[in-house]
Design a protein around this motif. Structure first.
Motif, PDB file in Angstrom:
ATOM      1  N   SER A   6       0.844  -1.193   0.000  1.00  0.00           N
ATOM      2  CA  SER A   6       0.000   0.000   0.000  1.00  0.00           C
ATOM      3  C   SER A   6       0.877   1.241   0.000  1.00  0.00           C
ATOM      4  CB  SER A   6      -0.922   0.004   1.215  1.00  0.00           C
ATOM      5  OG  SER A   6      -0.146   0.046   2.390  1.00  0.00           O
ATOM      6  N   ILE A   8       3.108   4.370  -1.161  1.00  0.00           N
ATOM      7  CA  ILE A   8       4.178   4.517  -2.136  1.00  0.00           C
ATOM      8  C   ILE A   8       5.151   3.356  -1.996  1.00  0.00           C
ATOM      9  CG2 ILE A   8       6.118   5.947  -2.860  1.00  0.00           C
ATOM     10  CD1 ILE A   8       4.521   8.365  -1.856  1.00  0.00           C
ATOM     11  N   CYS A   9       5.416   2.698  -3.103  1.00  0.00           N
ATOM     12  CA  CYS A   9       6.361   1.588  -3.144  1.00  0.00           C
ATOM     13  C   CYS A   9       7.233   1.802  -4.373  1.00  0.00           C
ATOM     14  CB  CYS A   9       5.601   0.267  -3.226  1.00  0.00           C
ATOM     15  SG  CYS A   9       6.654  -1.168  -3.369  1.00  0.00           S
ATOM     16  N   HIS A  10       8.514   2.042  -4.182  1.00  0.00           N
ATOM     17  CA  HIS A  10       9.408   2.328  -5.300  1.00  0.00           C
ATOM     18  C   HIS A  10       9.945   1.073  -5.965  1.00  0.00           C
ATOM     19  CE1 HIS A  10       9.366   6.592  -4.494  1.00  0.00           C
ATOM     20  NE2 HIS A  10       9.548   6.312  -3.214  1.00  0.00           N
ATOM     21  N   LYS A  28      -2.617  -4.053  -8.936  1.00  0.00           N
ATOM     22  CA  LYS A  28      -2.563  -3.195  -7.753  1.00  0.00           C
ATOM     23  C   LYS A  28      -1.613  -2.009  -7.950  1.00  0.00           C
ATOM     24  CE  LYS A  28      -2.536  -2.889  -2.946  1.00  0.00           C
ATOM     25  NZ  LYS A  28      -3.609  -2.938  -2.052  1.00  0.00           N
ATOM     26  N   MET A  29      -0.525  -2.220  -8.691  1.00  0.00           N
ATOM     27  CA  MET A  29       0.489  -1.179  -8.871  1.00  0.00           C
ATOM     28  C   MET A  29       0.230  -0.313 -10.109  1.00  0.00           C
ATOM     29  SD  MET A  29       1.929  -1.941  -6.152  1.00  0.00           S
ATOM     30  CE  MET A  29       3.069  -0.602  -6.134  1.00  0.00           C
ATOM     31  N   LYS A  30      -0.846  -0.572 -10.828  1.00  0.00           N
ATOM     32  CA  LYS A  30      -1.149   0.178 -12.046  1.00  0.00           C
ATOM     33  C   LYS A  30      -1.198   1.683 -11.759  1.00  0.00           C
ATOM     34  CE  LYS A  30      -4.301   0.409 -15.910  1.00  0.00           C
ATOM     35  NZ  LYS A  30      -5.430  -0.175 -16.587  1.00  0.00           N
ATOM     36  N   GLY A  31      -0.507   2.441 -12.608  1.00  0.00           N
ATOM     37  CA  GLY A  31      -0.484   3.891 -12.464  1.00  0.00           C
ATOM     38  C   GLY A  31       0.556   4.401 -11.481  1.00  0.00           C
ATOM     39  N   LYS A  32       1.291   3.482 -10.840  1.00  0.00           N
ATOM     40  CA  LYS A  32       2.331   3.884  -9.893  1.00  0.00           C
ATOM     41  C   LYS A  32       3.697   3.640 -10.511  1.00  0.00           C
ATOM     42  CE  LYS A  32      -0.520   3.016  -5.926  1.00  0.00           C
ATOM     43  NZ  LYS A  32      -1.155   1.957  -5.218  1.00  0.00           N
ATOM     44  N   SER A  33       4.650   4.429 -10.152  1.00  0.00           N
ATOM     45  CA  SER A  33       6.018   4.269 -10.660  1.00  0.00           C
ATOM     46  C   SER A  33       6.790   3.317  -9.760  1.00  0.00           C
ATOM     47  CB  SER A  33       6.710   5.632 -10.745  1.00  0.00           C
ATOM     48  OG  SER A  33       6.058   6.455 -11.665  1.00  0.00           O
ATOM     49  N   THR A  34       6.473   2.043  -9.887  1.00  0.00           N
ATOM     50  CA  THR A  34       7.092   1.012  -9.056  1.00  0.00           C
ATOM     51  C   THR A  34       7.902   0.075  -9.939  1.00  0.00           C
ATOM     52  OG1 THR A  34       5.277   1.089  -7.470  1.00  0.00           O
ATOM     53  CG2 THR A  34       6.650  -0.874  -7.446  1.00  0.00           C
ATOM     54  N   TYR A  71       5.648   1.798 -16.538  1.00  0.00           N
ATOM     55  CA  TYR A  71       5.641   2.189 -15.132  1.00  0.00           C
ATOM     56  C   TYR A  71       6.244   3.577 -14.911  1.00  0.00           C
ATOM     57  CZ  TYR A  71       4.945  -2.867 -14.678  1.00  0.00           C
ATOM     58  OH  TYR A  71       4.484  -4.157 -14.805  1.00  0.00           O
TER      59      TYR A  71
END
Length: 87
Positions: A6, A8-10, A28-34, A71
């Motif tokens: 959950s 921010i996860c880099h 789950k990580m869609k749209g996040k820069s992970t 990503y």
């Protein structure tokens, strides 16, 4: 456990024994820069950005540049030159 990821996860490492969870993790990580890193053959084609493999008794890594760009990440040309490129 996908639900435990959950905020921010880099960088997210998915060990081989949890590789079946990769599709749920990607959702789950869609749209996040992970940066998603795996260690089982074929997972760079299934959504991870970097996948560690053993080739000829040597540790190598596959890099899927399209997943990196998806990503919103960037990879240095030096790192890219060392990788096995996956399309």
């Amino acid at each position: 456990n996908v639900e435990s990821v959950s905020g921010i996860c880099h960088i997210l490492f998915v060990p081989a024994e949890n590789s079946a969870m990769l599709p749920d993790i990607i959702k789950k990580m869609k749209g996040k820069s992970t940066l998603i890193i795996t260690e089982k053959s074929g997972l760079a084609k299934q959504g991870s950005a970097i996948n560690f493999i053993v080739e000829n008794n040597k540790q190598r890594f596959e890099l899927n540049k399209s997943n990196i760009e998806k990503y919103n990440l960037k990879v240095s040309s030096t790192l890219e030159a060392l990788a096995i490129k996956i399309e």
